[in-house]
Design a protein around this motif. Structure first.
Motif, PDB file in Angstrom:
ATOM      1  N   LEU A   1      23.495  40.336  37.312  1.00  0.00           N
ATOM      2  CA  LEU A   1      24.963  40.974  37.276  1.00  0.00           C
ATOM      3  C   LEU A   1      25.873  39.776  36.720  1.00  0.00           C
ATOM      4  O   LEU A   1      26.099  38.943  37.083  1.00  0.00           O
ATOM      5  CB  LEU A   1      25.379  41.956  38.475  1.00  0.00           C
ATOM      6  N   GLU A   2      27.543  40.173  36.418  1.00  0.00           N
ATOM      7  CA  GLU A   2      28.502  39.338  36.080  1.00  0.00           C
ATOM      8  C   GLU A   2      29.531  40.058  36.432  1.00  0.00           C
ATOM      9  O   GLU A   2      30.168  41.018  35.586  1.00  0.00           O
ATOM     10  CB  GLU A   2      28.421  38.504  35.039  1.00  0.00           C
ATOM     11  N   VAL A   3      30.732  39.618  37.514  1.00  0.00           N
ATOM     12  CA  VAL A   3      31.964  40.484  38.055  1.00  0.00           C
ATOM     13  C   VAL A   3      33.496  39.107  37.463  1.00  0.00           C
ATOM     14  O   VAL A   3      32.826  38.431  37.454  1.00  0.00           O
ATOM     15  CB  VAL A   3      31.745  40.703  39.272  1.00  0.00           C
ATOM     16  N   PRO A   4      33.585  39.398  36.858  1.00  0.00           N
ATOM     17  CA  PRO A   4      35.253  38.503  36.636  1.00  0.00           C
ATOM     18  C   PRO A   4      36.137  38.426  38.322  1.00  0.00           C
ATOM     19  O   PRO A   4      36.050  38.787  38.694  1.00  0.00           O
ATOM     20  CB  PRO A   4      35.879  39.947  35.624  1.00  0.00           C
ATOM     21  N   LEU A   5      36.230  37.084  38.517  1.00  0.00           N
ATOM     22  CA  LEU A   5      36.463  37.477  39.748  1.00  0.00           C
ATOM     23  C   LEU A   5      38.381  37.671  39.719  1.00  0.00           C
ATOM     24  O   LEU A   5      38.468  37.754  41.357  1.00  0.00           O
ATOM     25  CB  LEU A   5      37.270  36.000  39.160  1.00  0.00           C
ATOM     26  N   GLU A   6      39.083  37.831  38.901  1.00  0.00           N
ATOM     27  CA  GLU A   6      40.007  39.224  38.843  1.00  0.00           C
ATOM     28  C   GLU A   6      39.837  39.601  39.006  1.00  0.00           C
ATOM     29  O   GLU A   6      40.920  40.836  39.962  1.00  0.00           O
ATOM     30  CB  GLU A   6      40.662  38.493  37.765  1.00  0.00           C
ATOM     31  N   LYS A   7      38.488  40.434  39.332  1.00  0.00           N
ATOM     32  CA  LYS A   7      38.204  41.782  39.503  1.00  0.00           C
ATOM     33  C   LYS A   7      37.669  42.656  41.256  1.00  0.00           C
ATOM     34  O   LYS A   7      37.896  42.763  41.843  1.00  0.00           O
ATOM     35  CB  LYS A   7      37.658  42.441  38.278  1.00  0.00           C
ATOM     36  N   CYS A   8      37.664  41.071  41.766  1.00  0.00           N
ATOM     37  CA  CYS A   8      37.419  40.647  42.923  1.00  0.00           C
ATOM     38  C   CYS A   8      38.425  40.584  43.955  1.00  0.00           C
ATOM     39  O   CYS A   8      39.896  40.179  43.033  1.00  0.00           O
ATOM     40  CB  CYS A   8      36.505  39.659  43.312  1.00  0.00           C
ATOM     41  N   TRP A   9      38.351  41.616  45.320  1.00  0.00           N
ATOM     42  CA  TRP A   9      39.259  41.722  46.451  1.00  0.00           C
ATOM     43  C   TRP A   9      39.230  39.782  47.101  1.00  0.00           C
ATOM     44  O   TRP A   9      38.204  39.431  47.732  1.00  0.00           O
ATOM     45  CB  TRP A   9      38.790  42.126  47.157  1.00  0.00           C
ATOM     46  N   THR A  10      40.065  39.115  46.355  1.00  0.00           N
ATOM     47  CA  THR A  10      40.479  37.906  47.116  1.00  0.00           C
ATOM     48  C   THR A  10      42.048  37.361  47.423  1.00  0.00           C
ATOM     49  O   THR A  10      42.752  38.520  46.545  1.00  0.00           O
ATOM     50  CB  THR A  10      40.551  36.588  46.100  1.00  0.00           C
ATOM     51  N   ALA A  11      41.734  36.205  48.058  1.00  0.00           N
ATOM     52  CA  ALA A  11      43.566  36.133  48.175  1.00  0.00           C
ATOM     53  C   ALA A  11      44.387  35.791  47.638  1.00  0.00           C
ATOM     54  O   ALA A  11      45.455  36.083  47.855  1.00  0.00           O
ATOM     55  CB  ALA A  11      43.472  34.985  49.588  1.00  0.00           C
ATOM     56  N   GLU A  12      44.374  35.427  46.743  1.00  0.00           N
ATOM     57  CA  GLU A  12      44.504  34.447  45.530  1.00  0.00           C
ATOM     58  C   GLU A  12      45.290  36.295  44.832  1.00  0.00           C
ATOM     59  O   GLU A  12      46.561  36.262  43.935  1.00  0.00           O
ATOM     60  CB  GLU A  12      43.983  33.981  44.178  1.00  0.00           C
ATOM     61  N   ARG A  13      44.695  36.882  44.707  1.00  0.00           N
ATOM     62  CA  ARG A  13      44.742  38.242  43.844  1.00  0.00           C
ATOM     63  C   ARG A  13      45.591  39.279  44.416  1.00  0.00           C
ATOM     64  O   ARG A  13      46.847  39.906  44.353  1.00  0.00           O
ATOM     65  CB  ARG A  13      43.666  39.183  43.448  1.00  0.00           C
ATOM     66  N   ALA A  14      45.416  39.231  46.017  1.00  0.00           N
ATOM     67  CA  ALA A  14      46.400  40.258  46.776  1.00  0.00           C
ATOM     68  C   ALA A  14      47.407  39.313  46.637  1.00  0.00           C
ATOM     69  O   ALA A  14      48.659  39.777  47.195  1.00  0.00           O
ATOM     70  CB  ALA A  14      46.145  40.270  48.562  1.00  0.00           C
ATOM     71  N   ARG A  15      47.640  38.031  46.975  1.00  0.00           N
ATOM     72  CA  ARG A  15      49.146  37.637  46.487  1.00  0.00           C
ATOM     73  C   ARG A  15      50.077  37.697  45.019  1.00  0.00           C
ATOM     74  O   ARG A  15      51.371  37.572  45.236  1.00  0.00           O
ATOM     75  CB  ARG A  15      49.225  35.884  47.067  1.00  0.00           C
ATOM     76  N   CYS A  16      48.891  37.778  44.506  1.00  0.00           N
ATOM     77  CA  CYS A  16      49.403  37.904  43.270  1.00  0.00           C
ATOM     78  C   CYS A  16      50.209  39.560  43.231  1.00  0.00           C
ATOM     79  O   CYS A  16      51.450  39.775  42.529  1.00  0.00           O
ATOM     80  CB  CYS A  16      48.855  37.958  42.656  1.00  0.00           C
TER      81      CYS A  16
ATOM     82  N   GLU B   1      43.704  36.386  56.424  1.00  0.00           N
ATOM     83  CA  GLU B   1      44.322  38.001  56.466  1.00  0.00           C
ATOM     84  C   GLU B   1      45.451  38.857  55.473  1.00  0.00           C
ATOM     85  O   GLU B   1      45.668  39.879  55.086  1.00  0.00           O
ATOM     86  CB  GLU B   1      45.536  37.538  57.320  1.00  0.00           C
ATOM     87  N   ALA B   2      45.279  37.777  54.468  1.00  0.00           N
ATOM     88  CA  ALA B   2      45.894  38.613  53.246  1.00  0.00           C
ATOM     89  C   ALA B   2      44.415  39.593  52.745  1.00  0.00           C
ATOM     90  O   ALA B   2      45.301  40.377  52.488  1.00  0.00           O
ATOM     91  CB  ALA B   2      45.227  37.371  51.754  1.00  0.00           C
ATOM     92  N   ILE B   3      43.643  38.911  52.065  1.00  0.00           N
ATOM     93  CA  ILE B   3      42.290  40.221  51.859  1.00  0.00           C
ATOM     94  C   ILE B   3      42.614  40.965  52.505  1.00  0.00           C
ATOM     95  O   ILE B   3      42.605  42.951  52.416  1.00  0.00           O
ATOM     96  CB  ILE B   3      41.108  39.188  51.860  1.00  0.00           C
ATOM     97  N   ILE B   4      42.632  41.504  53.551  1.00  0.00           N
ATOM     98  CA  ILE B   4      42.895  42.577  54.901  1.00  0.00           C
ATOM     99  C   ILE B   4      43.473  43.251  54.409  1.00  0.00           C
ATOM    100  O   ILE B   4      43.324  44.480  54.841  1.00  0.00           O
ATOM    101  CB  ILE B   4      42.238  42.270  56.911  1.00  0.00           C
ATOM    102  N   VAL B   5      44.709  42.156  54.891  1.00  0.00           N
ATOM    103  CA  VAL B   5      46.369  43.494  54.882  1.00  0.00           C
ATOM    104  C   VAL B   5      46.183  43.986  53.675  1.00  0.00           C
ATOM    105  O   VAL B   5      45.867  45.061  52.866  1.00  0.00           O
ATOM    106  CB  VAL B   5      47.163  42.654  54.886  1.00  0.00           C
ATOM    107  N   HIS B   6      45.664  43.809  51.659  1.00  0.00           N
ATOM    108  CA  HIS B   6      45.556  43.697  50.834  1.00  0.00           C
ATOM    109  C   HIS B   6      44.775  45.075  50.655  1.00  0.00           C
ATOM    110  O   HIS B   6      45.446  46.387  50.905  1.00  0.00           O
ATOM    111  CB  HIS B   6      44.966  42.765  49.860  1.00  0.00           C
ATOM    112  N   LEU B   7      43.780  45.012  51.242  1.00  0.00           N
ATOM    113  CA  LEU B   7      42.547  45.874  51.521  1.00  0.00           C
ATOM    114  C   LEU B   7      43.266  47.297  52.987  1.00  0.00           C
ATOM    115  O   LEU B   7      43.266  48.379  51.954  1.00  0.00           O
ATOM    116  CB  LEU B   7      41.046  46.008  52.283  1.00  0.00           C
ATOM    117  N   ALA B   8      43.724  46.882  53.385  1.00  0.00           N
ATOM    118  CA  ALA B   8      44.287  47.984  54.175  1.00  0.00           C
ATOM    119  C   ALA B   8      45.328  49.181  53.278  1.00  0.00           C
ATOM    120  O   ALA B   8      45.406  50.323  53.805  1.00  0.00           O
ATOM    121  CB  ALA B   8      44.647  47.685  56.014  1.00  0.00           C
ATOM    122  N   LEU B   9      46.250  48.202  53.061  1.00  0.00           N
ATOM    123  CA  LEU B   9      47.589  48.886  52.482  1.00  0.00           C
ATOM    124  C   LEU B   9      46.990  49.229  51.382  1.00  0.00           C
ATOM    125  O   LEU B   9      47.621  50.600  50.382  1.00  0.00           O
ATOM    126  CB  LEU B   9      48.914  47.575  51.068  1.00  0.00           C
ATOM    127  N   ALA B  10      45.622  49.116  50.130  1.00  0.00           N
ATOM    128  CA  ALA B  10      44.954  49.522  49.046  1.00  0.00           C
ATOM    129  C   ALA B  10      44.885  51.466  49.463  1.00  0.00           C
ATOM    130  O   ALA B  10      44.330  52.021  48.954  1.00  0.00           O
ATOM    131  CB  ALA B  10      44.566  48.962  48.470  1.00  0.00           C
TER     132      ALA B  10
END
Length: 732
Positions: free
Chosen positions: A33-48, A60-69
């Motif tokens: 399996l190969e997954v682009p990092l931009e498709k993962c749930w990361t703090a960088e993506r959440a802040r972006c 905290e950023a990943i958790i809040v991002h997930l909760a809002l989504a």
């Protein structure tokens, strides 16, 4: 695997639930399996996507991002849902929908209080309650700037806890929830490191050769055991049971230095330092240890307890090359063992036993109604999981307790080794007049140790109690061995103890109790300073004599009684209190018991007053009569027990001359099995039968069988079964 740029796997259903199956045959090490990092749930993506999360930590950023989504996915407001769609994209929303519900994850911090009660006594419950507190604190903090429901936040918090992966590449380290990778199940049997960050891609490789349709696994974390897996992922695996013990020790600065060196030398995932004191002053050292079935008493745990039991660093300074600084050059476990004496080793192991017993006691559950339990288990998966976890922890603790006991026995044997022949032969026994009067060649050594024993009486008493409580089976042998050492007869170690599963009679049970009590006290003194107190040994001898006068001079066993019963009818002359006869009568054996009520000095040369009462207590009817009654009861097998006091006299010979039968049972010491003349007054042929009697029996009878009996210290009792030789006639 919609978000993957490469995939040869597909979701599948397996016995443990959903998992990932190989879509084709794959060799170990090949890409799955190969997954682009931009498709993962990361703090960088959440802040972006949500700039307002910029001030939060990575977690905290990943958790809040997930909760809002999650809130947007649940359409808590049509406007919010629409905004989320634009931000997340259809692919991310698809992955979000595939993530498990809070209930299906089964993480202990989401359990009800009733389910957590099933974990009473387990460290998992303690950690789960702590996680609940942490969850509430995080929600209180993060919900202030965002519109979050506790339900969605708890779900996101749990998804992060169970599915986040630690990734690193080229010095870059980050946490991410990787779509597709988060569906792989765990196996400890594949290598760690199958998933990694390579540039802007997360890749997953096969840990073993796979056939098409076969499940692919990853190793979430190497060395992980069930306690951690249940807390982090909500499941248990066979053969991964563990239990935790946290040592909280008050240590001086030098002690801490030694502890720190021990732990550094024993790097292992089975311990975690939770708190260290200031290395310059005394303070608290807290270390959590993981016990497993494969390693129930891991080296770090043992070493810390042993190190804490070193009373003085002086011993270590003397044993370490170059003084205290030289401790750094000692390796591994030796670091904590150098300088330890047997008494310190035993005390350390006894402390470990007490810690384990406390854990086991806290792990016990009320059994209750089994049917009710079964119904509850059918209703709640959490209840079944909790019981399985506690049962696994208990198995580990029992294995640790068994290992501690094995080590205690080894330490006791090592301590007693100096009382065995090989060691004693290297020492010179004293034969001075004072030692001869005391009937021991070690009098001077015993006298020299007396002040130490007296000054440290409390420590000896504590050690004695631990020995009695934890090593009862080893203590009778210790009692025998130390008594043999006192008279320098260690090379005559052929004492026998009955098997403990044997059905005990009152005398046998009392004998075992006394031997354990005496053995624990003598062994504690011996372990403490390789000496004993002669006065107490004399008191034990006097108590032994009193018990033999109350019951019998030899201790009956079931095997001995059954051999006698098989040759009834029986005639016992010189029956004393009639204890053996009473037990035989309880077995419905036909036996007649005779003895004189008072001593007759014409049968013995011992200094016993003519007419002295033999006993005032009888266990069954004992008729009045001496050797002359033997001729009056022809047809009965003759039983004689200790007829000749101290091995001298004619009582036994008088009985033998009157006996015309063929079967003879003799109980006591025999010339072929005695301790010999360990003191001047005792004969080499034993203390039960005269030498003339023994020679006559061996001339007229054949020895058919011998039953070894429990023996008091410095005695060797047997039941001898003889049959008259063909053609042999009674001697007038």
């Amino acid at each position: 695997m919609e978000l993957a740029t490469w995939s040869c796997v597909a979701l599948g259903q397996f016995s443990e639930g959903r998992g990932v199956a190989a879509a084709q045959d794959v060799r170990a090490g090949e890409l799955l399996l190969e997954v682009p990092l931009e498709k993962c749930w990361t703090a960088e993506r959440a802040r972006c996507l949500r700039p307002e999360l910029g001030a939060l930590t990575e977690k905290e950023a990943i958790i809040v991002h997930l909760a809002l989504a999650k809130a947007a996915e649940g359409a808590e407001g049509a406007e919010g849902a629409e905004g989320a769609e634009g931000a997340e994209g259809a692919e991310s929303r698809s992955h979000l929908a595939a993530l498990p519900s809070l209930e299906s994850m089964g993480l202990p911090h989401t359990w009800s209080s009733e389910d957590l009660e099933e974990l009473q006594g387990s460290e998992v419950r303690t950690h789960a309650l702590r996680l609940q507190e942490e969850l509430a604190e995080d929600f209180a903090k993060l919900s202030q700037g965002h519109t979050l429901s506790f339900e969605n936040f708890q779900w996101a918090w749990s998804i992060y806890s169970s599915r986040v992966m630690s990734l690193s590449s080229g010095g870059k380290r980050m946490f991410a929830i990787v779509p597709g990778l988060d569906m792989f199940n765990h196996s400890p049997h594949v290598p760690a490191g199958l998933f990694r960050l390579q540039g802007d891609r997360v890749t997953v490789s096969a840990g073993q050769d796979l056939r098409k349709g076969e499940q692919a696994f990853i190793n979430y974390s190497e060395g992980m055991y069930n306690s951690q897996m249940l807390l982090s992922f909500g499941f248990l695996l066979p053969d991964r049971e563990s239990s935790e013990i946290t040592l909280s020790l008050q240590v001086s600065a030098p002690q801490f230095q030694l502890h720190r060196r021990v732990l550094d030398a024993l790097e292992s995932p089975l311990f975690q330092v939770l708190h260290e004191p200031d290395p310059r002053v005394s303070g608290e050292l807290i270390v959590k240890h993981v016990l497993t079935l494969a390693d129930p008493l891991p080296p770090a745990f043992l070493s810390m307890v042993r190190t804490q039991h070193l009373r003085h660093l002086r011993d270590l300074r003397e044993s370490a090359p170059g003084g205290l600084e030289g401790l750094e050059r000692l390796e591994g476990l030796e670091l904590a063992l150098r300088g330890l004496k047997c008494k310190d080793e035993l005390r350390a192991l006894f402390l470990i036993s007490m810690l384990l017993e406390g854990k086991l006691q806290g792990d016990e559950k009320e059994k209750g109604d089994e049917k009710e339990k079964e119904e509850k288990e059918k209703e709640r998966k959490e209840s079944r999981t909790a019981r399985e976890q506690c049962a696994g922890e208990r198995r580990v603790l029992l294995a640790a307790a068994a290992e501690a006991r094995r080590r205690q026995r080894a330490a006791l044997r090592a301590a007693l080794r100096s009382a065995e022949p090989e060691r004693s032969e290297t020492e010179s026994a004293c034969g001075c007049e004072q030692c001869v009067r005391a009937q021991t060649p070690w009098l001077h050594r015993i006298q020299a140790a007396a002040p130490t024993l007296q000054a440290e009486l409390d420590a000896v008493a504590r050690l004695s109690k631990n020995l009695y409580d934890r090593l009862p089976e080893d203590l009778p042998r210790a009692c025998h061995l130390i008594n043999l050492w006192v008279v320098n007869a260690q090379n005559r170690q052929n004492a026998h103890l009955p098997e403990l599963e044997e059905l005990p009679n009152a005398f046998l049970a009392l004998y075992l109790e006394k031997m354990r009590l005496w053995g624990s006290w003598l062994a504690a003194q011996w372990v403490h300073c390789e000496a004993i107190t002669l006065e107490e040994l004399s008191s034990m001898g006097a108590e032994q004599l009193n018990l033999r006068n109350q019951y019998a001079w030899s201790i009956p066993t079931q095997k001995a009684l059954e051999l006698l019963a098989a040759h009834q009818p029986l005639l016992e002359v010189g029956a004393g209190t009639g204890y053996w006869a009473a037990l035989l009568k309880d077995m419905s054996v036909d036996i007649l018991a005779f003895d004189a009520k008072h001593f007759d000095s014409s049968y013995t040369s011992a200094s016993i007053s003519q007419g002295q009462e033999i006993t005032s207590r009888y266990h069954c009817e004992v008729q009045c009569g001496g050797p002359q009654v033997v001729a009056q009861h022809r047809g009965r097998a003759l039983v004689l027990m200790w007829p000749d006091f101290m091995g001298f006299g004619t009582y036994g010979m008088q009985c033998l001359r009157h006996y015309e039968g063929d079967v003879l049972f003799l109980v006591g010491e025999w010339r072929t099995s005695t301790l010999g003349s360990y003191v001047k007054e005792i004969s080499n042929h034993g203390q039960s039968f005269s030498q003339e009697f023994q020679l006559q029996v061996e001339a007229d009878f054949d020895l058919v069988d011998t039953v070894r009996l429990p023996t008091w210290p410095l005695f060797l009792d047997r039941l001898h079964f003889f049959k008259r030789k063909p053609g042999a006639t009674p001697q007038p």
